[in-house]
Design a protein around this motif. Structure first.
Motif, PDB file in Angstrom:
ATOM      1  N   LEU A  47       0.829  -1.208   0.000  1.00 42.14           N
ATOM      2  CA  LEU A  47       0.000   0.000   0.000  1.00 42.14           C
ATOM      3  C   LEU A  47       0.862   1.255   0.000  1.00 42.14           C
ATOM      4  CD1 LEU A  47      -2.697  -1.180   2.541  1.00 42.14           C
ATOM      5  CD2 LEU A  47      -2.900  -1.089   0.044  1.00 42.14           C
ATOM      6  N   TRP A  48       2.096   1.139   0.440  1.00 46.14           N
ATOM      7  CA  TRP A  48       3.060   2.234   0.350  1.00 46.14           C
ATOM      8  C   TRP A  48       3.751   2.232  -1.004  1.00 46.14           C
ATOM      9  CZ3 TRP A  48       6.055   1.763   5.625  1.00 46.14           C
ATOM     10  CH2 TRP A  48       5.371   2.457   6.625  1.00 46.14           C
ATOM     11  N   TRP A 106      -2.218   5.477  -2.691  1.00 46.37           N
ATOM     12  CA  TRP A 106      -2.198   6.365  -1.531  1.00 46.37           C
ATOM     13  C   TRP A 106      -3.532   7.083  -1.305  1.00 46.37           C
ATOM     14  CZ3 TRP A 106       3.207   9.159  -1.118  1.00 46.37           C
ATOM     15  CH2 TRP A 106       4.211   8.196  -0.989  1.00 46.37           C
ATOM     16  N   PRO A 107      -4.247   7.505  -2.337  1.00 48.22           N
ATOM     17  CA  PRO A 107      -5.539   8.151  -2.080  1.00 48.22           C
ATOM     18  C   PRO A 107      -6.572   7.233  -1.411  1.00 48.22           C
ATOM     19  CG  PRO A 107      -4.760   8.694  -4.278  1.00 48.22           C
ATOM     20  CD  PRO A 107      -3.860   7.608  -3.747  1.00 48.22           C
ATOM     21  N   GLU A 108      -6.375   5.923  -1.462  1.00 46.42           N
ATOM     22  CA  GLU A 108      -7.300   4.990  -0.812  1.00 46.42           C
ATOM     23  C   GLU A 108      -7.253   5.104   0.704  1.00 46.42           C
ATOM     24  OE1 GLU A 108      -7.149   0.852  -2.121  1.00 46.42           O
ATOM     25  OE2 GLU A 108      -6.311   1.520  -4.038  1.00 46.42           O
ATOM     26  N   TRP A 109      -6.114   5.500   1.254  1.00 49.11           N
ATOM     27  CA  TRP A 109      -5.997   5.575   2.705  1.00 49.11           C
ATOM     28  C   TRP A 109      -5.650   6.969   3.227  1.00 49.11           C
ATOM     29  CZ3 TRP A 109      -0.992   6.876   3.768  1.00 49.11           C
ATOM     30  CH2 TRP A 109      -0.009   6.483   2.855  1.00 49.11           C
ATOM     31  N   ASP A 110      -5.327   7.906   2.353  1.00 51.41           N
ATOM     32  CA  ASP A 110      -5.062   9.280   2.780  1.00 51.41           C
ATOM     33  C   ASP A 110      -6.071  10.196   2.095  1.00 51.41           C
ATOM     34  OD1 ASP A 110      -4.122  11.857   3.367  1.00 51.41           O
ATOM     35  OD2 ASP A 110      -2.029  11.196   3.356  1.00 51.41           O
ATOM     36  N   SER A 114      -3.808  12.354  -5.940  1.00 56.27           N
ATOM     37  CA  SER A 114      -3.027  11.440  -6.778  1.00 56.27           C
ATOM     38  C   SER A 114      -1.557  11.524  -6.414  1.00 56.27           C
ATOM     39  CB  SER A 114      -3.213  11.762  -8.263  1.00 56.27           C
ATOM     40  OG  SER A 114      -2.638  13.012  -8.575  1.00 56.27           O
ATOM     41  N   VAL A 115      -0.848  10.431  -6.697  1.00 51.55           N
ATOM     42  CA  VAL A 115       0.600  10.376  -6.519  1.00 51.55           C
ATOM     43  C   VAL A 115       1.158   9.656  -7.740  1.00 51.55           C
ATOM     44  CG1 VAL A 115       2.527   9.584  -5.112  1.00 51.55           C
ATOM     45  CG2 VAL A 115       0.399  10.284  -4.012  1.00 51.55           C
ATOM     46  N   MET A 153      -3.028   7.214   8.857  1.00 47.69           N
ATOM     47  CA  MET A 153      -2.365   6.002   9.329  1.00 47.69           C
ATOM     48  C   MET A 153      -3.367   4.952   9.782  1.00 47.69           C
ATOM     49  SD  MET A 153       0.873   7.678  11.330  1.00 47.69           S
ATOM     50  CE  MET A 153       1.542   6.089  11.842  1.00 47.69           C
ATOM     51  N   ARG A 154      -4.425   5.367  10.452  1.00 47.27           N
ATOM     52  CA  ARG A 154      -5.473   4.417  10.862  1.00 47.27           C
ATOM     53  C   ARG A 154      -6.148   3.819   9.633  1.00 47.27           C
ATOM     54  NH1 ARG A 154      -5.793   7.917  15.319  1.00 47.27           N
ATOM     55  NH2 ARG A 154      -7.174   9.364  14.283  1.00 47.27           N
ATOM     56  N   ALA A 155      -6.406   4.638   8.632  1.00 47.76           N
ATOM     57  CA  ALA A 155      -7.031   4.143   7.400  1.00 47.76           C
ATOM     58  C   ALA A 155      -6.103   3.160   6.685  1.00 47.76           C
ATOM     59  CB  ALA A 155      -7.398   5.307   6.478  1.00 47.76           C
ATOM     60  N   LEU A 156      -4.802   3.435   6.666  1.00 51.25           N
ATOM     61  CA  LEU A 156      -3.824   2.525   6.078  1.00 51.25           C
ATOM     62  C   LEU A 156      -3.861   1.178   6.813  1.00 51.25           C
ATOM     63  CD1 LEU A 156      -1.316   1.885   4.280  1.00 51.25           C
ATOM     64  CD2 LEU A 156       0.067   2.928   6.098  1.00 51.25           C
ATOM     65  N   ALA A 157      -3.851   1.220   8.132  1.00 53.89           N
ATOM     66  CA  ALA A 157      -3.874  -0.014   8.927  1.00 53.89           C
ATOM     67  C   ALA A 157      -5.136  -0.821   8.635  1.00 53.89           C
ATOM     68  CB  ALA A 157      -3.793   0.332  10.420  1.00 53.89           C
TER      69      ALA A 157
END
Length: 134
Positions: free
Chosen positions: A22-23, A29-33, A38-39, A124-128
């Motif tokens: 995911l990193w 990245w837009p899925e969790w931030d 876009s990146v 960070m919580r969304a990433l987890a």
């Protein structure tokens, strides 16, 4: 310019092997931030690769990957006309999962650092959670 330092950690039940992709896939990245639109990177997810991040209401922000340890950590740096930003991202195995740690150092105008990091815990919580569902 004042130096701003920030660190935050979250623990996930997901293994590092579920978080790392995911990193490394910056298009995700837009899925969790939520603030990221876009990146785009100009090559592999490796030291020396540059890219741009587009956030809500801002022009694209350039960055360069300055450290990448496959599956464990990466650091990116951004140079702006009035600021220098360094973001460290680290995965550490803990009992029952992974600790995700972000360290941010910003040399820039007063008040700029807190603006940059205010949504970091939410991202960070969304990433987890996203990694846990994988």
């Amino acid at each position: 310019m004042p130096l701003y330092e920030y660190e935050h950690s979250e623990t996930s039940t997901a293994p590092a092997a579920a978080i790392w992709p995911l990193w490394a896939d910056t298009s995700r990245w837009p899925e969790w931030d939520a603030g990221v639109r876009s990146v785009v990177i100009d090559g592999p997810f490796a030291v020396g690769t540059s890219g741009t991040m587009t956030m809500d209401g801002m022009p694209p922000i350039p960055f360069t990957l300055t450290e990448v340890t496959e599956g464990r950590s990466f650091t990116d740096e951004t140079r702006l006309p009035d600021a220098f930003l360094r973001f460290e991202h680290v995965l550490t195995d803990v009992d029952g999962g992974t600790r995700i740690t972000y360290r941010v150092t910003i040399d820039g105008p007063d008040g700029f650092g807190p603006q940059v990091t205010e949504d970091t815990p939410d991202a960070m919580r969304a990433l987890a959670r996203l990694a846990e569902r994988a």
